[in-house]
Design a protein around this motif. Structure first.
Motif, PDB file in Angstrom:
ATOM      1  N   ASN A   1      74.836 -20.649 -33.567  1.00  0.00           N
ATOM      2  CA  ASN A   1      74.173 -20.423 -32.283  1.00  0.00           C
ATOM      3  C   ASN A   1      74.274 -18.983 -31.796  1.00  0.00           C
ATOM      4  O   ASN A   1      73.645 -18.623 -30.806  1.00  0.00           O
ATOM      5  N   ASN A   2      75.080 -18.183 -32.471  1.00  0.00           N
ATOM      6  CA  ASN A   2      75.264 -16.781 -32.083  1.00  0.00           C
ATOM      7  C   ASN A   2      75.077 -15.836 -33.262  1.00  0.00           C
ATOM      8  O   ASN A   2      75.633 -14.741 -33.272  1.00  0.00           O
ATOM      9  N   ILE A   3      74.285 -16.246 -34.222  1.00  0.00           N
ATOM     10  CA  ILE A   3      74.107 -15.474 -35.452  1.00  0.00           C
ATOM     11  C   ILE A   3      73.492 -14.098 -35.188  1.00  0.00           C
ATOM     12  O   ILE A   3      73.715 -13.158 -35.941  1.00  0.00           O
ATOM     13  N   GLU A   4      72.751 -13.968 -34.093  1.00  0.00           N
ATOM     14  CA  GLU A   4      72.123 -12.692 -33.754  1.00  0.00           C
ATOM     15  C   GLU A   4      73.097 -11.737 -33.048  1.00  0.00           C
ATOM     16  O   GLU A   4      72.779 -10.560 -32.872  1.00  0.00           O
ATOM     17  N   GLU A   5      74.236 -12.245 -32.663  1.00  0.00           N
ATOM     18  CA  GLU A   5      75.205 -11.433 -31.928  1.00  0.00           C
ATOM     19  C   GLU A   5      76.070 -10.622 -32.881  1.00  0.00           C
ATOM     20  O   GLU A   5      76.317 -11.028 -34.013  1.00  0.00           O
ATOM     21  N   LYS A   6      76.542  -9.481 -32.387  1.00  0.00           N
ATOM     22  CA  LYS A   6      77.513  -8.688 -33.140  1.00  0.00           C
ATOM     23  C   LYS A   6      78.938  -9.106 -32.756  1.00  0.00           C
ATOM     24  O   LYS A   6      79.841  -9.065 -33.557  1.00  0.00           O
ATOM     25  N   GLN A   7      79.074  -9.507 -31.488  1.00  0.00           N
ATOM     26  CA  GLN A   7      80.401  -9.834 -30.965  1.00  0.00           C
ATOM     27  C   GLN A   7      80.304 -11.031 -30.021  1.00  0.00           C
ATOM     28  O   GLN A   7      79.323 -11.182 -29.289  1.00  0.00           O
ATOM     29  N   VAL A   8      81.337 -11.871 -30.040  1.00  0.00           N
ATOM     30  CA  VAL A   8      81.466 -12.956 -29.075  1.00  0.00           C
ATOM     31  C   VAL A   8      82.859 -12.879 -28.454  1.00  0.00           C
ATOM     32  O   VAL A   8      83.798 -12.377 -29.075  1.00  0.00           O
ATOM     33  N   VAL A   9      82.956 -13.395 -27.249  1.00  0.00           N
ATOM     34  CA  VAL A   9      84.242 -13.472 -26.565  1.00  0.00           C
ATOM     35  C   VAL A   9      84.594 -14.947 -26.436  1.00  0.00           C
ATOM     36  O   VAL A   9      83.817 -15.736 -25.904  1.00  0.00           O
ATOM     37  N   LEU A  10      85.749 -15.323 -26.953  1.00  0.00           N
ATOM     38  CA  LEU A  10      86.272 -16.676 -26.791  1.00  0.00           C
ATOM     39  C   LEU A  10      87.267 -16.634 -25.645  1.00  0.00           C
ATOM     40  O   LEU A  10      88.268 -15.924 -25.706  1.00  0.00           O
ATOM     41  N   ALA A  11      86.964 -17.367 -24.585  1.00  0.00           N
ATOM     42  CA  ALA A  11      87.813 -17.386 -23.397  1.00  0.00           C
ATOM     43  C   ALA A  11      88.461 -18.761 -23.288  1.00  0.00           C
ATOM     44  O   ALA A  11      87.793 -19.740 -22.971  1.00  0.00           O
TER      45      ALA A  11
END
Length: 167
Positions: free
Chosen positions: A28-38
């Motif tokens: 679901n976030n394949i287009e992202e470079k970075q994700v934040v897990l909170a």
């Protein structure tokens, strides 16, 4: 009288759920470079750390994990504290994680920590969803759906022994 604890997820099953959630987050976030897990303290943060480990092994995503501290007994009046105040949430995907979603109240009030940032999107993930919605919080990522009564208790032990119990 001590209530009998029934094991509903063992260590192997929890590990499988975490791996599946990590793949779903990546898809679901394949287009992202970075994700934040909170992760909401304490078990939500442990869950976030375990998902971070999986994401690092299956994806090129840069993952930053943040611990959120909030008083779960009175989230509406609780001060929300982030473990890393230097994290820039601007234009990033934030995945808010907790171990159990009961009424949605804690997650709803935890959202305040991100509403003043220009986040790209916020998604919610939980290991166990009990479906007692009093607040409009619906997780995008769920490890296990469980129909329970309000009097039953779900206990998640991610640190010691790893298991999810219902009593």
């Amino acid at each position: 009288m001590v209530a009998e604890k029934n094991l509903i997820l063992n260590k192997k099953q929890i590990d499988q759920k975490i791996k599946r959630i990590a793949y779903e987050i990546y898809e679901n976030n394949i287009e992202e470079k970075q994700v934040v897990l909170a992760g909401i303290s304490e078990n939500g943060y442990i869950l976030a750390s375990l998902i971070e480990k999986e994401l690092n092994s299956i994806s090129p995503l840069q993952v930053e994990t943040v611990k959120i501290s909030i008083d779960k007994n009175s989230p509406s009046t609780s001060e929300i504290k982030l473990s890393n105040t230097h994290v820039n949430f601007s234009n990033k995907a934030v995945i808010l994680l907790d171990d159990v979603l009961n009424t949605g109240k804690t997650v709803a009030f935890t959202l305040k920590a991100f509403l003043n940032s220009d986040v790209k999107k916020i998604e919610v993930g939980v290991l166990v969803n009990r479906n007692h919605k009093l607040f409009p919080i619906y997780p995008k990522y769920t490890g296990y759906e469980l129909a329970t009564t309000f009097t039953e208790h779900v206990e998640v032990l991610l640190k010691k022994g790893k298991g999810v119990y219902l009593y």
